[in-house]
Motif scaffolding. Structure first.
Motif, PDB file in Angstrom:
ATOM      1  N   GLY A  88       0.883  -1.062   0.090  1.00 49.26           N
ATOM      2  CA  GLY A  88      -0.053   0.073  -0.035  1.00 49.26           C
ATOM      3  C   GLY A  88       0.889   1.488   0.130  1.00 49.26           C
ATOM      4  N   VAL A  89       0.094   2.356   0.239  1.00 51.98           N
ATOM      5  CA  VAL A  89       0.892   3.669   0.174  1.00 51.98           C
ATOM      6  C   VAL A  89       0.952   4.394   1.442  1.00 51.98           C
ATOM      7  N   TYR A  90       0.716   3.719   2.638  1.00 48.94           N
ATOM      8  CA  TYR A  90       0.382   4.404   3.702  1.00 48.94           C
ATOM      9  C   TYR A  90       1.684   5.232   4.143  1.00 48.94           C
ATOM     10  N   HIS A  91       2.658   4.342   4.154  1.00 41.40           N
ATOM     11  CA  HIS A  91       4.082   4.963   4.574  1.00 41.40           C
ATOM     12  C   HIS A  91       4.511   6.448   3.753  1.00 41.40           C
ATOM     13  N   ALA A  92       4.112   6.455   2.539  1.00 42.71           N
ATOM     14  CA  ALA A  92       4.331   7.616   1.530  1.00 42.71           C
ATOM     15  C   ALA A  92       3.361   8.747   1.994  1.00 42.71           C
ATOM     16  N   LEU A  93       1.969   8.267   2.203  1.00 49.82           N
ATOM     17  CA  LEU A  93       1.114   9.401   2.646  1.00 49.82           C
ATOM     18  C   LEU A  93       1.503   9.999   4.008  1.00 49.82           C
ATOM     19  N   VAL A  94       2.044   9.174   4.912  1.00 50.60           N
ATOM     20  CA  VAL A  94       2.291   9.852   6.041  1.00 50.60           C
ATOM     21  C   VAL A  94       3.488  10.662   5.873  1.00 50.60           C
ATOM     22  N   GLY A  95       4.469  10.349   5.036  1.00 45.00           N
ATOM     23  CA  GLY A  95       5.580  11.085   4.724  1.00 45.00           C
ATOM     24  C   GLY A  95       5.331  12.453   4.075  1.00 45.00           C
ATOM     25  N   THR A  96       4.347  12.277   3.053  1.00 46.26           N
ATOM     26  CA  THR A  96       3.924  13.555   2.435  1.00 46.26           C
ATOM     27  C   THR A  96       3.370  14.340   3.247  1.00 46.26           C
ATOM     28  N   LEU A  97       2.357  14.074   4.279  1.00 43.12           N
ATOM     29  CA  LEU A  97       1.761  14.985   5.139  1.00 43.12           C
ATOM     30  C   LEU A  97       2.684  15.688   6.009  1.00 43.12           C
ATOM     31  N   GLN A  98       3.463  14.877   6.460  1.00 42.43           N
ATOM     32  CA  GLN A  98       4.554  15.559   7.589  1.00 42.43           C
ATOM     33  C   GLN A  98       5.373  16.538   6.777  1.00 42.43           C
ATOM     34  N   GLN A  99       6.037  16.124   5.702  1.00 39.48           N
ATOM     35  CA  GLN A  99       6.984  16.884   4.887  1.00 39.48           C
ATOM     36  C   GLN A  99       6.159  18.292   4.569  1.00 39.48           C
ATOM     37  N   VAL A 100       5.033  18.022   4.048  1.00 42.15           N
ATOM     38  CA  VAL A 100       4.285  19.379   3.444  1.00 42.15           C
ATOM     39  C   VAL A 100       4.115  20.187   4.593  1.00 42.15           C
ATOM     40  N   GLY A 101       3.468  19.537   5.852  1.00 46.76           N
ATOM     41  CA  GLY A 101       3.133  20.286   6.940  1.00 46.76           C
ATOM     42  C   GLY A 101       4.258  20.857   7.512  1.00 46.76           C
ATOM     43  N   LEU A 102       5.274  20.613   7.489  1.00 48.28           N
ATOM     44  CA  LEU A 102       6.647  21.172   8.217  1.00 48.28           C
ATOM     45  C   LEU A 102       6.821  22.354   7.341  1.00 48.28           C
ATOM     46  N   ALA A 103       6.849  21.861   6.008  1.00 50.95           N
ATOM     47  CA  ALA A 103       7.269  23.074   4.938  1.00 50.95           C
ATOM     48  C   ALA A 103       6.287  24.378   5.101  1.00 50.95           C
ATOM     49  N   ALA A 104       5.008  23.919   5.191  1.00 48.40           N
ATOM     50  CA  ALA A 104       4.054  25.098   5.512  1.00 48.40           C
ATOM     51  C   ALA A 104       4.427  25.805   6.747  1.00 48.40           C
ATOM     52  N   LEU A 105       4.730  25.045   7.874  1.00 51.73           N
ATOM     53  CA  LEU A 105       4.950  25.873   9.053  1.00 51.73           C
ATOM     54  C   LEU A 105       6.076  26.565   8.890  1.00 51.73           C
ATOM     55  N   ILE A 106       7.068  26.220   8.228  1.00 50.94           N
ATOM     56  CA  ILE A 106       8.257  27.086   8.337  1.00 50.94           C
ATOM     57  C   ILE A 106       8.069  28.368   7.280  1.00 50.94           C
ATOM     58  N   SER A 107       7.598  27.949   6.051  1.00 52.61           N
ATOM     59  CA  SER A 107       7.515  28.940   5.239  1.00 52.61           C
ATOM     60  C   SER A 107       6.310  30.154   5.174  1.00 52.61           C
ATOM     61  N   VAL A 108       5.178  29.529   5.880  1.00 53.01           N
ATOM     62  CA  VAL A 108       4.076  30.633   5.961  1.00 53.01           C
ATOM     63  C   VAL A 108       4.215  31.648   6.791  1.00 53.01           C
ATOM     64  N   PRO A 109       4.523  31.522   7.992  1.00 56.18           N
ATOM     65  CA  PRO A 109       5.104  32.710   8.961  1.00 56.18           C
ATOM     66  C   PRO A 109       5.953  33.669   8.315  1.00 56.18           C
ATOM     67  N   VAL A 110       7.091  32.956   7.501  1.00 54.38           N
ATOM     68  CA  VAL A 110       8.153  33.801   7.136  1.00 54.38           C
ATOM     69  C   VAL A 110       7.740  34.609   6.087  1.00 54.38           C
ATOM     70  N   GLY A 111       7.088  33.794   4.965  1.00 49.24           N
ATOM     71  CA  GLY A 111       6.493  34.462   3.825  1.00 49.24           C
ATOM     72  C   GLY A 111       5.396  35.521   4.250  1.00 49.24           C
ATOM     73  N   LEU A 112       4.647  35.608   5.043  1.00 45.91           N
ATOM     74  CA  LEU A 112       3.358  36.249   5.303  1.00 45.91           C
ATOM     75  C   LEU A 112       4.214  37.765   5.995  1.00 45.91           C
ATOM     76  N   LEU A 113       5.209  37.385   6.766  1.00 51.98           N
ATOM     77  CA  LEU A 113       5.785  38.609   7.329  1.00 51.98           C
ATOM     78  C   LEU A 113       6.717  39.290   6.523  1.00 51.98           C
ATOM     79  N   THR A 114       7.361  38.609   5.423  1.00 55.48           N
ATOM     80  CA  THR A 114       7.954  39.350   4.389  1.00 55.48           C
ATOM     81  C   THR A 114       7.204  39.958   3.619  1.00 55.48           C
ATOM     82  N   ALA A 115       6.040  39.395   3.164  1.00 52.84           N
ATOM     83  CA  ALA A 115       4.853  40.231   2.361  1.00 52.84           C
ATOM     84  C   ALA A 115       4.546  41.670   3.058  1.00 52.84           C
ATOM     85  N   ILE A 116       4.181  41.267   4.369  1.00 48.86           N
ATOM     86  CA  ILE A 116       3.677  42.578   5.208  1.00 48.86           C
ATOM     87  C   ILE A 116       4.815  43.687   5.265  1.00 48.86           C
TER      88      ILE A 116
END
Length: 359
Positions: free
Chosen positions: A138-166
């Protein structure tokens, strides 16, 4: 010219007759559909008669016949000005169809081939102990990896990007703001493999082990400029009158930004963030360099190799067996559904947070 008649000795103007050119003939509403049907019939018929086996050639010939018939019929019935207008409209419709047909074809092929093995078992099991050329897994291990990696990337980039745009919209002036804008534009077009090589060099320098965190950092680099640019454009759309009204009431600027500007643009900002997440969800090169992939379920993104949906698709396609092809198409369908869900969430939040308008 108008003339006058008298009624009880009072002149009353009578409008002149409407010129005949304003009341000329016009094509019925079903005419474009008829032109399209005639174009398809002629294009397919001529393609079959000529022995062309490519459906793409038939489609292009049908589009050409559609535009020619539309222009000729409109010129004969109405006038040449309307014919040019219909020709421009026909070109727009043809380009629209040419853009939509490959999209629907891609979705159809992915759904038809991915639905073979996509079930509850496929979504809840990994490839641990399953040879790539055999069925199962199955694909469960890949789905978990995608969710965690994308979530961490968003957690890092969204605050920095939002403050930079402001900063760029509300405070940025002079050489620093221009330099930040320039580098954001440069980072927007950076290839994903470059971000992966940059993090790989850091891993080699400090002897770090592959992990989901390293892949998330590379994805954050790719996501950051998209967040900055989309947020910047949304903040620019906020009317200055709202800022001026808040400042006139004695509200500090930081509080005006926090309570007035950002909430007004929150719907568009959320849409931009979701689009950035969808953009990085399908990246494969940084994951290959920094995460290495794994057949096991690893729920700790800070230690050990992980997998992801794009890496899983590439891995299964590389095996080359019929079972691995089915798993690759099913994982591609899961990835498309994930991106589609993100876009639906973004549209829902944008509509929910859109400014309310009165009558």
């Amino acid at each position: 010219m108008s003339r006058t008649v008298t009624k009880d000795s009072i002149p009353v103007p009578v409008p002149a007759a409407v010129p005949s050119r304003l009341t000329g003939r016009s094509l019925p509403r079903w005419a474009p559909a008829g032109f399209a049907a005639a174009g398809i019939a002629l294009g397919c018929g001529l393609g079959a008669a000529a022995g062309w086996h490519s459906k793409i050639q038939w489609a292009l010939l049908s589009a050409l016949f559609f535009m020619v018939i539309s222009y000729a019929a409109t010129s004969a019935v109405e006038n040449r000005r309307q014919a040019r207008d219909k020709l421009a409209t026909s070109i727009v419709w043809v380009c629209f169809v040419l853009a939509v047909v490959p999209l629907f074809s891609l979705i159809w092929v992915t759904v038809s081939r991915g639905a073979k093995v996509l079930d509850g078992y496929f979504l809840t099991h990994s490839m641990a102990g399953v040879p790539g050329f055999e069925t199962g897994g199955g694909v469960y291990h890949a789905l978990v990896g995608t969710l965690q990696q994308v979530g961490l990337a968003a957690l890092i980039s969204v605050p920095v990007g939002l403050l930079t745009a402001i900063y760029l919209v509300e405070y940025g002036r002079g050489a620093l703001a221009k330099a930040v804008t320039f580098f954001v534009d440069v980072m927007t077009g950076i290839p994903s493999i470059v971000a992966g090589l940059f993090l790989l060099s850091i891993m080699l320098m400090f002897e770090l082990q592959p992990s989901g965190l390293m892949g998330a950092l590379a994805l954050a680099i790719l996501m950051l400029p998209v967040v900055v640019r989309s947020t910047e454009e949304m903040l620019k759309l906020v009317p200055n009158e709202l800022r001026e009204a808040s400042l006139a009431l004695g509200v500090p600027k930081w509080r005006t930004i926090l309570k007035v500007v950002v909430p007004t643009a929150l719907g568009g900002i959320t849409t931009g963030v979701m689009l950035a997440v969808a953009r990085i969800a399908g990246e494969t090169a940084p994951i290959m360099l920094l995460v290495f992939g794994s057949q096991l379920i690893n729920t700790n993104p800070f230690e050990g190799a992980q997998s992801s949906l794009p890496f899983y698709i590439w891995e299964q396609y590389r095996v080359g067996s019929e079972a691995s092809y089915d798993r690759a198409w099913a994982a591609a369908l899961v990835l498309i559904a994930f991106v589609m869900l993100l876009n639906l969430v973004a549209r829902g939040i944008a509509r929910w947070k859109a400014p309310k308008t009165g009558r």
